[in-house]
Design a protein around this motif. Structure first.
Motif, PDB file in Angstrom:
ATOM      1  N   HIS A  59      53.919 -56.272  28.559  1.00 38.12           N
ATOM      2  CA  HIS A  59      53.930 -54.638  29.030  1.00 38.12           C
ATOM      3  C   HIS A  59      55.055 -54.835  29.552  1.00 38.12           C
ATOM      4  CE1 HIS A  59      53.265 -50.913  29.682  1.00 38.12           C
ATOM      5  NE2 HIS A  59      52.406 -50.711  28.711  1.00 38.12           N
ATOM      6  N   PRO A  60      55.733 -53.898  29.693  1.00 33.81           N
ATOM      7  CA  PRO A  60      57.361 -53.468  30.433  1.00 33.81           C
ATOM      8  C   PRO A  60      57.234 -53.159  31.577  1.00 33.81           C
ATOM      9  CG  PRO A  60      57.167 -52.051  28.405  1.00 33.81           C
ATOM     10  CD  PRO A  60      55.914 -52.808  28.045  1.00 33.81           C
ATOM     11  N   ASP A  61      55.729 -52.290  32.108  1.00 33.84           N
ATOM     12  CA  ASP A  61      55.447 -52.053  33.590  1.00 33.84           C
ATOM     13  C   ASP A  61      54.460 -53.499  33.928  1.00 33.84           C
ATOM     14  OD1 ASP A  61      55.764 -49.564  32.867  1.00 33.84           O
ATOM     15  OD2 ASP A  61      53.531 -48.845  32.625  1.00 33.84           O
ATOM     16  N   PHE A  62      54.371 -54.603  33.500  1.00 31.70           N
ATOM     17  CA  PHE A  62      53.766 -55.628  33.644  1.00 31.70           C
ATOM     18  C   PHE A  62      55.613 -56.615  34.482  1.00 31.70           C
ATOM     19  CE2 PHE A  62      49.918 -53.277  32.639  1.00 31.70           C
ATOM     20  CZ  PHE A  62      49.928 -52.696  34.193  1.00 31.70           C
ATOM     21  N   ARG A  63      56.380 -56.640  33.815  1.00 34.94           N
ATOM     22  CA  ARG A  63      57.474 -57.348  33.970  1.00 34.94           C
ATOM     23  C   ARG A  63      57.531 -57.209  34.771  1.00 34.94           C
ATOM     24  NH1 ARG A  63      60.599 -55.220  28.362  1.00 34.94           N
ATOM     25  NH2 ARG A  63      58.564 -55.947  27.118  1.00 34.94           N
ATOM     26  N   GLY A  64      58.282 -59.070  35.375  1.00 30.88           N
ATOM     27  CA  GLY A  64      58.786 -58.992  36.075  1.00 30.88           C
ATOM     28  C   GLY A  64      57.737 -60.087  37.248  1.00 30.88           C
ATOM     29  N   ARG A  65      56.524 -59.992  36.904  1.00 29.68           N
ATOM     30  CA  ARG A  65      55.407 -60.932  37.799  1.00 29.68           C
ATOM     31  C   ARG A  65      55.492 -61.804  36.953  1.00 29.68           C
ATOM     32  NH1 ARG A  65      51.035 -55.999  38.028  1.00 29.68           N
ATOM     33  NH2 ARG A  65      52.733 -53.943  38.408  1.00 29.68           N
ATOM     34  N   ARG A  66      56.394 -62.536  36.710  1.00 25.68           N
ATOM     35  CA  ARG A  66      56.382 -64.227  35.981  1.00 25.68           C
ATOM     36  C   ARG A  66      54.782 -64.439  34.839  1.00 25.68           C
ATOM     37  NH1 ARG A  66      58.653 -64.674  40.846  1.00 25.68           N
ATOM     38  NH2 ARG A  66      60.691 -65.678  40.387  1.00 25.68           N
ATOM     39  N   LEU A  67      54.409 -63.309  34.323  1.00 25.47           N
ATOM     40  CA  LEU A  67      52.961 -63.549  33.310  1.00 25.47           C
ATOM     41  C   LEU A  67      54.269 -64.386  32.191  1.00 25.47           C
ATOM     42  CD1 LEU A  67      51.507 -59.647  33.964  1.00 25.47           C
ATOM     43  CD2 LEU A  67      50.813 -62.250  34.787  1.00 25.47           C
ATOM     44  N   THR A  73      45.799 -60.592  31.126  1.00 25.94           N
ATOM     45  CA  THR A  73      45.173 -59.937  31.609  1.00 25.94           C
ATOM     46  C   THR A  73      45.355 -59.665  32.958  1.00 25.94           C
ATOM     47  OG1 THR A  73      42.645 -60.572  32.146  1.00 25.94           O
ATOM     48  CG2 THR A  73      43.119 -59.912  30.004  1.00 25.94           C
ATOM     49  N   VAL A  74      45.478 -58.135  33.699  1.00 28.26           N
ATOM     50  CA  VAL A  74      45.757 -57.443  35.251  1.00 28.26           C
ATOM     51  C   VAL A  74      44.495 -56.360  35.507  1.00 28.26           C
ATOM     52  CG1 VAL A  74      47.295 -56.280  36.471  1.00 28.26           C
ATOM     53  CG2 VAL A  74      47.833 -58.105  35.380  1.00 28.26           C
ATOM     54  N   ASN A  75      43.831 -56.920  35.921  1.00 33.40           N
ATOM     55  CA  ASN A  75      42.374 -56.548  36.485  1.00 33.40           C
ATOM     56  C   ASN A  75      41.617 -56.211  34.863  1.00 33.40           C
ATOM     57  OD1 ASN A  75      42.813 -55.963  38.760  1.00 33.40           O
ATOM     58  ND2 ASN A  75      44.348 -54.214  38.989  1.00 33.40           N
ATOM     59  N   GLY A  76      41.571 -57.320  33.993  1.00 32.01           N
ATOM     60  CA  GLY A  76      40.658 -57.120  32.822  1.00 32.01           C
ATOM     61  C   GLY A  76      41.575 -56.558  31.542  1.00 32.01           C
ATOM     62  N   LYS A  77      42.386 -55.711  32.163  1.00 33.84           N
ATOM     63  CA  LYS A  77      42.924 -54.881  31.295  1.00 33.84           C
ATOM     64  C   LYS A  77      44.427 -55.895  30.693  1.00 33.84           C
ATOM     65  CE  LYS A  77      46.861 -51.634  30.236  1.00 33.84           C
ATOM     66  NZ  LYS A  77      45.926 -50.433  28.977  1.00 33.84           N
ATOM     67  N   VAL A  78      44.032 -55.923  28.997  1.00 34.38           N
ATOM     68  CA  VAL A  78      45.369 -57.218  27.885  1.00 34.38           C
ATOM     69  C   VAL A  78      46.560 -56.526  28.652  1.00 34.38           C
ATOM     70  CG1 VAL A  78      46.162 -57.814  25.938  1.00 34.38           C
ATOM     71  CG2 VAL A  78      43.675 -57.649  26.706  1.00 34.38           C
ATOM     72  N   VAL A  79      47.698 -56.983  28.777  1.00 40.22           N
ATOM     73  CA  VAL A  79      49.099 -56.266  29.276  1.00 40.22           C
ATOM     74  C   VAL A  79      50.446 -57.313  28.910  1.00 40.22           C
ATOM     75  CG1 VAL A  79      48.548 -55.469  31.278  1.00 40.22           C
ATOM     76  CG2 VAL A  79      49.333 -57.871  31.696  1.00 40.22           C
ATOM     77  N   SER A 118      50.437 -52.316  24.234  1.00 40.28           N
ATOM     78  CA  SER A 118      51.112 -53.149  25.186  1.00 40.28           C
ATOM     79  C   SER A 118      52.263 -53.458  24.458  1.00 40.28           C
ATOM     80  CB  SER A 118      50.062 -54.485  25.705  1.00 40.28           C
ATOM     81  OG  SER A 118      49.416 -54.244  26.736  1.00 40.28           O
ATOM     82  N   MET A 119      51.997 -53.429  23.079  1.00 39.30           N
ATOM     83  CA  MET A 119      52.531 -54.166  22.217  1.00 39.30           C
ATOM     84  C   MET A 119      53.690 -53.272  21.225  1.00 39.30           C
ATOM     85  SD  MET A 119      52.268 -55.944  18.834  1.00 39.30           S
ATOM     86  CE  MET A 119      53.823 -56.783  17.656  1.00 39.30           C
ATOM     87  N   VAL A 120      53.350 -51.575  21.986  1.00 34.80           N
ATOM     88  CA  VAL A 120      53.924 -50.565  21.514  1.00 34.80           C
ATOM     89  C   VAL A 120      55.102 -50.304  22.295  1.00 34.80           C
ATOM     90  CG1 VAL A 120      54.283 -47.879  20.800  1.00 34.80           C
ATOM     91  CG2 VAL A 120      52.473 -49.597  19.792  1.00 34.80           C
ATOM     92  N   SER A 121      54.344 -50.643  23.731  1.00 33.76           N
ATOM     93  CA  SER A 121      55.198 -50.022  24.886  1.00 33.76           C
ATOM     94  C   SER A 121      55.962 -51.828  24.477  1.00 33.76           C
ATOM     95  CB  SER A 121      55.277 -50.152  26.038  1.00 33.76           C
ATOM     96  OG  SER A 121      53.651 -48.771  26.006  1.00 33.76           O
ATOM     97  N   ALA A 122      55.903 -52.543  24.461  1.00 33.23           N
ATOM     98  CA  ALA A 122      56.941 -53.962  24.730  1.00 33.23           C
ATOM     99  C   ALA A 122      58.058 -53.580  23.581  1.00 33.23           C
ATOM    100  CB  ALA A 122      56.198 -55.072  24.235  1.00 33.23           C
ATOM    101  N   TYR A 123      58.224 -52.370  22.684  1.00 35.67           N
ATOM    102  CA  TYR A 123      59.085 -53.128  21.359  1.00 35.67           C
ATOM    103  C   TYR A 123      59.700 -51.727  20.913  1.00 35.67           C
ATOM    104  CZ  TYR A 123      58.227 -57.324  20.382  1.00 35.67           C
ATOM    105  OH  TYR A 123      57.558 -59.040  21.346  1.00 35.67           O
ATOM    106  N   PRO A 124      59.973 -50.667  21.560  1.00 35.96           N
ATOM    107  CA  PRO A 124      60.094 -49.347  21.718  1.00 35.96           C
ATOM    108  C   PRO A 124      61.521 -48.904  20.337  1.00 35.96           C
ATOM    109  CG  PRO A 124      60.910 -50.109  23.840  1.00 35.96           C
ATOM    110  CD  PRO A 124      60.269 -50.979  23.087  1.00 35.96           C
ATOM    111  N   ASP A 125      62.163 -50.299  20.475  1.00 36.73           N
ATOM    112  CA  ASP A 125      63.201 -50.599  19.421  1.00 36.73           C
ATOM    113  C   ASP A 125      63.114 -51.088  17.979  1.00 36.73           C
ATOM    114  OD1 ASP A 125      63.149 -53.009  19.836  1.00 36.73           O
ATOM    115  OD2 ASP A 125      65.050 -53.744  20.315  1.00 36.73           O
TER     116      ASP A 125
END
Length: 504
Positions: free
Chosen positions: A106-114, A54-60, A21-28
């Motif tokens: 994780h960018p794939d889970f943004r917009g869900r107020r996590l 977590t979403v469905n048990g996965k740390v995001v 999740s961190m690698v995806s969150a900070y690509p720059d």
């Protein structure tokens, strides 16, 4: 497929999900992800401060924190300094600030107020640990687009005014964080932020500095109002017996305050009826200090703070209308009515006082105003700005019109100053006392007007024109929540740039 979202503490087994999740969150910021040994060290040092969503048990997403003794670092620090150059030996369980060292989703889970859930969990932790607040250094990743034409300060102001969107800073503002300072070289490798960062702070409104001591301010305060019946008592001792009866009764309910009305000792003026009105009330004033001393004894013996109503007093040949705060620890202070009514001035020659102050008690900060005083909004606002939580208003009114002036103005003071207002009045009549013929009253405790309070803004009220007591609980924590999160916030939203109330 339905999703299950959970907020929990991070475990060592979460590392692979966390890293992805961190690698995806900070690509720059390639290669800047947290190492497994570092995460495990944080978990060992401060497990409750390391939070995962977590979403469905996965740390995001995660929020990492430590506790620091903030005075050792001050506002001019770098990320490396506050983390002990990533050793986290700066973590101090006896510190006063929860310092946020990481938040991402994780960018794939943004917009869900996590991320908001992570922040809310961190705020809850701060409150549970009774820490003063949360501090963090925040990136401003969109600044690189504006760096050539505006300073970091201008950029931050435009983000705050919603003229510019910044994915990090805009989110921080929406979560009640304020910018305390602009930091240079906080994260030197953060090219998107041009090396700048915001020093962000969130205040814990529930923080109690002395919570580990025996003497502390209560959050729920019980108030007893005496709706006093005017009658002939035949003298001071009989009068004081009735006073003690009410103090005893209200004390039995565990009250923190008992409040008497304005000029409730007027029956004692019958002794001076042969004098003109000005002479009669000056004659009655000879009892005032004696009554005060008796009140002080009763406050200690019945373990209750007493607002002594009001009584006439002559000071340096000048007649005033005075009220006393008699604390249950044996100390006392006084308040002199600022605004005598035209009738008090004409009939008695009464003069107004000149002091506007808040009184400290073991149940918070209080103010006292006497009857007509509450019809002037400026003194109440000054008291509110000094931290007043409860305003006590002893009053005496002869007609329903006069009573309604006091009632409606007192209720307005509660709303505009985000405080409780308790009013206590006299009922009945004194046919043998000049200028004290009739009284009308309905004693009340008023609240602000918002969701946590009664919809009417009335916590409790008496039966009109009946001798009785009113006992009500008020919650001071609700005032803190109102100041911070109310639907409207009249104290915060005052236009200090346009006008102000100032005591000369």
């Amino acid at each position: 497929m339905s999703e299950t979202v959970e907020i929990r503490n991070i475990t060592a087994a979460d590392y692979l999900d966390l890293r992805e999740s961190m690698v995806s969150a900070y690509p720059d910021m390639a290669g800047s992800y947290w190492g497994e040994a570092t995460i495990q060290r944080l978990i060992r040092l401060f497990p409750e401060g390391q939070i995962a969503v977590t979403v469905n048990g996965k740390v995001v997403g995660i929020a990492l924190s430590i506790i620091v003794d903030y005075d050792k670092f001050g506002d001019n620090h770098t990320y490396e300094q506050i983390t002990g150059y990533y050793t986290f030996n700066t973590h101090n369980p006896k510190g006063d600030i929860l310092y946020g060292i990481e938040v991402f989703v994780h960018p794939d889970f943004r917009g869900r107020r996590l991320a908001r859930r992570l922040y809310d969990a961190r705020k809850t932790l701060c409150e549970q640990l009774n820490l003063e607040g949360i501090v963090a250094g925040g990136r401003i990743p969109n600044y690189e687009k504006y760096a050539e034409r505006m300073s970091p300060r201008e950029y931050i102001e435009k983000v705050q005014d919603k003229e510019i969107y910044d994915p990090t800073l805009t989110f921080q503002f929406s979560n009640d964080f304020t910018v305390k300072k602009i930091l240079k070289n906080y994260l030197p490798n953060d090219e998107a932020s041009k090396g700048f960062a915001t020093l962000l702070q969130w205040f814990n409104i529930y923080y109690e500095k002395d919570s580990d001591t025996i003497r502390y301010n209560k959050s729920t305060v019980r108030i007893g109002l005496v709706q006093w019946q005017m009658r002939d008592y035949g003298g001071l001792e009989s009068f004081m017996q009735q006073v003690e009866f009410f103090i005893d009764a209200v004390s039995d309910y565990g009250s923190d305050f008992v409040v008497f009305p304005e000029l409730f000792n007027a029956p004692l003026m019958a002794e001076f009826n042969q004098l003109d009105p000005a002479g009669a009330i000056r004659g009655m004033a000879k009892y005032t200090e004696t009554i005060r001393d008796r009140f002080l004894e009763l406050a200690v013996s019945y373990n209750v703070n007493i607002i002594s109503g009001s009584m006439p007093i002559v000071m340096d040949e000048v007649l005033h209308n005075i009220s006393y705060l008699c604390r249950r620890d044996g100390t006392w202070e006084q308040y002199i009515k600022i605004h005598p009514t035209p009738g008090e001035v004409y009939a008695w020659g009464m003069k107004g006082g000149s002091e506007i102050k808040v009184f400290d008690t073991d149940c918070g900060k209080i103010g006292i105003q006497i009857c007509y005083d509450v019809e002037f909004p400026e003194p109440s606002r000054i008291l509110a700005e000094q931290g007043m939580q409860i305003l006590f208003v002893p009053f005496m009114t002869d007609t329903q019109h006069a009573y309604n002036r006091v009632r409606f103005c007192a209720q307005a003071r509660a709303i505009e100053n985000e405080c409780y207002v308790a009013i206590a009045g006299c009922v009945g009549n004194l046919p043998k006392v000049n200028n004290m013929d009739l009284q009308y009253a309905q004693s009340c405790v008023f609240t602000p007007s918002d969701f946590n309070f009664p919809v009417t803004g009335i916590k409790a009220e008496s039966t009109p024109n009946t001798e009785m007591v009113v006992v009500a609980d008020v919650d001071l924590v609700l005032l803190k929540e109102l100041h911070a999160f109310g639907s409207v916030q009249t104290m915060r939203d005052i236009r200090h740039d346009l006008y102000k109330v100032v005591k000369k």
